[in-house]
Design an enzyme around this catalytic site. Structure first.
Site, PDB file in Angstrom:
ATOM      1  N   ASP A 110       0.821  -1.213   0.000  1.00  0.00           N
ATOM      2  CA  ASP A 110       0.000   0.000   0.000  1.00  0.00           C
ATOM      3  C   ASP A 110       0.856   1.265   0.000  1.00  0.00           C
ATOM      4  O   ASP A 110       0.403   2.322  -0.434  1.00  0.00           O
ATOM      5  CB  ASP A 110      -0.889   0.061   1.254  1.00  0.00           C
ATOM      6  CG  ASP A 110      -1.817  -1.132   1.383  1.00  0.00           C
ATOM      7  OD1 ASP A 110      -1.778  -2.018   0.507  1.00  0.00           O
ATOM      8  OD2 ASP A 110      -2.578  -1.182   2.363  1.00  0.00           O
ATOM      9  N   ASP A 198      -2.767   5.413  -2.960  1.00  0.00           N
ATOM     10  CA  ASP A 198      -2.114   4.324  -2.243  1.00  0.00           C
ATOM     11  C   ASP A 198      -1.414   3.496  -3.318  1.00  0.00           C
ATOM     12  O   ASP A 198      -1.971   3.281  -4.407  1.00  0.00           O
ATOM     13  CB  ASP A 198      -3.144   3.442  -1.523  1.00  0.00           C
ATOM     14  CG  ASP A 198      -3.642   4.053  -0.204  1.00  0.00           C
ATOM     15  OD1 ASP A 198      -3.341   5.234   0.072  1.00  0.00           O
ATOM     16  OD2 ASP A 198      -4.347   3.335   0.539  1.00  0.00           O
ATOM     17  N   HIS A 247      -7.859  -0.298  -3.335  1.00  0.00           N
ATOM     18  CA  HIS A 247      -6.735  -1.111  -3.825  1.00  0.00           C
ATOM     19  C   HIS A 247      -7.217  -2.086  -4.900  1.00  0.00           C
ATOM     20  O   HIS A 247      -8.272  -2.676  -4.794  1.00  0.00           O
ATOM     21  CB  HIS A 247      -6.008  -1.861  -2.697  1.00  0.00           C
ATOM     22  CG  HIS A 247      -5.575  -0.933  -1.603  1.00  0.00           C
ATOM     23  ND1 HIS A 247      -5.307  -1.343  -0.326  1.00  0.00           N
ATOM     24  CD2 HIS A 247      -5.364   0.419  -1.614  1.00  0.00           C
ATOM     25  CE1 HIS A 247      -4.944  -0.283   0.407  1.00  0.00           C
ATOM     26  NE2 HIS A 247      -4.983   0.785  -0.366  1.00  0.00           N
ATOM     27  N   ASP A 249      -5.751  -4.906  -5.900  1.00  0.00           N
ATOM     28  CA  ASP A 249      -5.175  -6.254  -5.927  1.00  0.00           C
ATOM     29  C   ASP A 249      -6.051  -7.376  -5.370  1.00  0.00           C
ATOM     30  O   ASP A 249      -5.574  -8.496  -5.182  1.00  0.00           O
ATOM     31  CB  ASP A 249      -3.754  -6.262  -5.330  1.00  0.00           C
ATOM     32  CG  ASP A 249      -3.654  -5.652  -3.953  1.00  0.00           C
ATOM     33  OD1 ASP A 249      -4.670  -5.128  -3.456  1.00  0.00           O
ATOM     34  OD2 ASP A 249      -2.566  -5.709  -3.366  1.00  0.00           O
ATOM     35  N   ARG A 266     -16.660  -7.815  -9.733  1.00  0.00           N
ATOM     36  CA  ARG A 266     -16.143  -6.462 -10.014  1.00  0.00           C
ATOM     37  C   ARG A 266     -15.511  -6.476 -11.402  1.00  0.00           C
ATOM     38  O   ARG A 266     -14.295  -6.353 -11.534  1.00  0.00           O
ATOM     39  CB  ARG A 266     -15.072  -6.077  -8.993  1.00  0.00           C
ATOM     40  CG  ARG A 266     -15.480  -6.238  -7.550  1.00  0.00           C
ATOM     41  CD  ARG A 266     -14.288  -6.017  -6.635  1.00  0.00           C
ATOM     42  NE  ARG A 266     -14.640  -6.284  -5.255  1.00  0.00           N
ATOM     43  CZ  ARG A 266     -13.759  -6.373  -4.272  1.00  0.00           C
ATOM     44  NH1 ARG A 266     -12.469  -6.217  -4.524  1.00  0.00           N
ATOM     45  NH2 ARG A 266     -14.147  -6.620  -3.045  1.00  0.00           N
ATOM     46  N   SER A 300     -10.876  -6.264   4.852  1.00  0.00           N
ATOM     47  CA  SER A 300     -10.925  -6.648   3.449  1.00  0.00           C
ATOM     48  C   SER A 300     -12.036  -7.658   3.210  1.00  0.00           C
ATOM     49  O   SER A 300     -12.563  -8.252   4.143  1.00  0.00           O
ATOM     50  CB  SER A 300      -9.586  -7.252   3.027  1.00  0.00           C
ATOM     51  OG  SER A 300      -8.543  -6.368   3.352  1.00  0.00           O
ATOM     52  N   SER A 301     -12.356  -7.879   1.941  1.00  0.00           N
ATOM     53  CA  SER A 301     -13.426  -8.799   1.578  1.00  0.00           C
ATOM     54  C   SER A 301     -12.870 -10.213   1.411  1.00  0.00           C
ATOM     55  O   SER A 301     -11.663 -10.436   1.466  1.00  0.00           O
ATOM     56  CB  SER A 301     -14.057  -8.331   0.266  1.00  0.00           C
ATOM     57  OG  SER A 301     -13.186  -8.639  -0.806  1.00  0.00           O
ATOM     58  N   CYS A 353      -0.651  -7.945  -0.890  1.00  0.00           N
ATOM     59  CA  CYS A 353      -0.644  -6.766   0.005  1.00  0.00           C
ATOM     60  C   CYS A 353       0.551  -6.787   0.952  1.00  0.00           C
ATOM     61  O   CYS A 353       1.134  -5.744   1.247  1.00  0.00           O
ATOM     62  CB  CYS A 353      -1.885  -6.751   0.890  1.00  0.00           C
ATOM     63  SG  CYS A 353      -3.444  -6.836   0.029  1.00  0.00           S
TER      64      CYS A 353
HETATM   65  O1  DAV Z   1     -11.586  -6.757  -1.592  1.00  0.00           O
HETATM   66  O2  DAV Z   1     -11.524  -5.845   0.356  1.00  0.00           O
HETATM   67  C1  DAV Z   1      -8.675  -5.639  -0.358  1.00  0.00           C
HETATM   68  C2  DAV Z   1      -7.366  -5.071  -0.866  1.00  0.00           C
HETATM   69  C3  DAV Z   1      -6.421  -4.886   0.233  1.00  0.00           C
HETATM   70  N1  DAV Z   1      -5.173  -4.295  -0.219  1.00  0.00           N
HETATM   71  C4  DAV Z   1     -11.078  -5.993  -0.787  1.00  0.00           C
HETATM   72  C5  DAV Z   1      -9.820  -5.242  -1.192  1.00  0.00           C
END
Ligand code: DAV
Length: 371
Positions: A110, A198, A247, A249, A266, A300-301, A353
Site C-alpha cells: 500500500d 495508495d 486497492h 489487488d 467487479r 478486506s473482503s 498486500c
Molecule cells: O476486496 O476488500 C482488499 C485489498 C487490500 N489491499 C477488498 C480489497
C-alpha cells in the site's frame, strides 16, 4: 555465499522475484473512525466502534504466518527484508488534524511503489496511515546506500483536511444501492482537492501502468503518477461492482504476460477491456473464494483469495485455504505454492498486500503495443 548487495529493479508483477519486503503485524491498531475509513466499515461489522491495539494473540498468530511466508520465500532463494514497526498506539497529528492511533506495517504494497530502480513513497489517503512510511525508512536508507542506482522518492504529503473527503459519505444510513450508484458515477469518498494515491492501486505491467480510480486513489493522484513516470503509459480503471473500491489487488490480478484474473463481482467495463483484447490478453474470472466471511476484525473482503503473489511467470503463492483459487491456477498451468495466511488478513490483506518488490529480474517491456 556472501549476501550480494542490493539491486532495486522491478517492472512488473510476475518476473522472477529475487528480493522482497514482507510486512510485520507487531503493534497493529484498529484506528478510530476517520473520514477515509468510515464507509469501508459496514454497519454490522464487528469492527464498528472498536479501536486501539489489536489483541496480542491475534498479532502473534499473524506474525507466525508472516514469518513462515518470509521463510518460504527465503528457501526459494528470494531475499527478504522486513519493516521496523514503530509505536502505532500513539496520537499523531499535523497542523491540520490529529488522530488517536496509527495503523501498522503489515501491507507494504500500500505504501511503497517500486518501478524500475525507483522506490516511491505513496501519498496515502488515510490520516492513520500518514506516517507509515517511517517503518520502511530503515530499509530504504539501506537500499539507497547499497545500490548506487536506486532512486528514492516521496510523493507530496497530502494535507488530508476535511476538504479531501466527501462528508455525505460518512453517514451510516447510506444504502448499498446508493453506494453502487455513487461508484458507478465515479463519486468516491476522496475528493479532487489534492493528489492522493495508495501504491496498491497501481498495477505495474512494463511500459503500462493500470491504476484504479476509487476511494484511495483520485484522478489528481493518477495525474501526479503520470507526470512523475512520464516514460510510461497510464490507464485509469474502474470497477463499478465494488461498492468500496480500495486497492486493485483483490479485483484485477496479472499472472503473466497475456493473462489477467478479474473478480467476477467487479468486472472491468467492456470499454476498458479493449486494450487487453487488442493485445491478445485474456481476462479470466477468478475462482470463487473458499470462505463466506472474512476472518474477525478484517477490513478486506473474501476476495483476498485472488490477492496472490507471483514469484515468477510460472509460480504463484496462494493462501492455503483458498482451494478453489489454487485449483484454478493449477489448471491454468501454474506451479502453486500454498501459503497459510488467513490469520494475517485482518492486518491489511493477503500475499500481494503483505509484500513489495525490491528486485525482479527482467527489463521494462512493452506488453501492449496496440494502444
Ligand atoms: O476486496 O476488500 C482488499 C485489498 C487490500 N489491499 C477488498 C480489497
Amino acid at each position: 555465499m556472501k549476501n550480494k548487495k542490493t539491486i532495486v529493479n522491478s517492472w512488473n508483477e510476475w518476473d522472477p522475484l529475487k528480493h522482497v519486503i514482507v510486512g510485520r503485524a507487531d503493534g497493529c491498531c484498529i484506528p478510530p473512525a476517520e473520514p477515509a475509513m468510515a464507509p469501508k466499515i459496514p454497519e454490522e461489522s464487528d469492527m464498528k466502534g472498536k479501536f486501539g491495539p489489536r489483541p496480542q494473540d491475534t498479532i502473534d498468530k499473524a506474525n507466525f504466518q508472516l514469518d513462515n511466508f518470509a521463510s518460504i520465500l527465503t528457501k526459494r532463494g528470494i531475499k527478504v527484508d522486513r519493516p521496523k514497526p514503530i509505536n502505532f498506539n500513539q496520537k499523531i497529528g499535523t497542523p491540520d488534524w490529529d488522530i488517536d492511533t496509527m495503523f501498522g506495517c503489515m501491507p507494504p504494497r500500500d505504501v511503497i511503489l517500486t518501478l524500475g530502480s525507483e522506490m516511491l513513497e505513496a501519498t496515502m489517503s488515510f490520516r492513520s496511515r500518514w506516517f507509515e512510511y517511517l517503518c520502511y525508512r530503515p530499509i530504504l536508507e539501506k537500499f539507497f546506500e547499497e545500490d548506487p542506482k536506486m532512486i528514492w522518492s516521496s510523493a507530496p504529503k497530502p494535507r488530508l483536511t476535511d476538504e479531501s473527503y466527501r462528508d455525505n459519505y460518512l453517514s451510516d444510513n447510506i444504502t448499498l444501492d446508493q453506494r453502487y450508484e455513487w461508484v458507478r458515477d465515479k463519486k468516491f469518498i476522496t475528493t479532487e482537492k489534492e493528489p492522493l494515491f495508495d501504491a496498491a492501486d497501481v498495477l505495474r505491467m512494463g511500459k503500462d501502468l493500470f491504476i484504479q480510480h476509487g476511494f484511495t486513489t483520485n484522478l489528481k493522484g493518477i495525474e501526479w503518477i503520470k507526470r512523475h513516470f512520464s516514460n510510461h503509459r497510464i490507464h485509469i480503471l474502474n470497477f463499478p461492482g465494488d461498492p468500496f473500491p480500495t486497492h486493485i489487488d483483490a479485483t484485477f490480478t496479472p499472472l503473466k504476460p497475456g493473462i489477467m484474473l478479474n473478480n467476477p463481482e467487479r468486472r472491468l467495463p467492456e470499454e476498458q477491456k479493449k486494450i487487453f483484447y487488442n493485445n491478445d490478453w485474456k481476462i479470466v474470472d477468478a475462482a470463487k473464494p473458499a470462505h463466506n466471511q472474512p476472518p474477525p476484525l478484517c477490513y478486506s473482503s473474501v476476495w483476498l483469495s485472488m490477492n496472490v503473489l507471483m514469484i515468477d511467470p510460472n509460480t504463484v503463492c496462494v493462501e492455503s485455504s483458498e482451494v478453489y483459487q489454487m485449483d484454478q491456477l493449477d489448471k491454468l498451468g501454474f506451479e502453486v505454492v500454498p501459503v497459510p495466511f488467513r490469520d494475517a488478513y485482518p492486518f491489511g490483506g493477503a500475499l500481494h498486500c503483505a509484500t513489495t518488490d525490491v528486485y525482479r529480474e527482467g527489463k521494462c517491456e512493452d506488453y501492449f503495443p496496440n494502444q
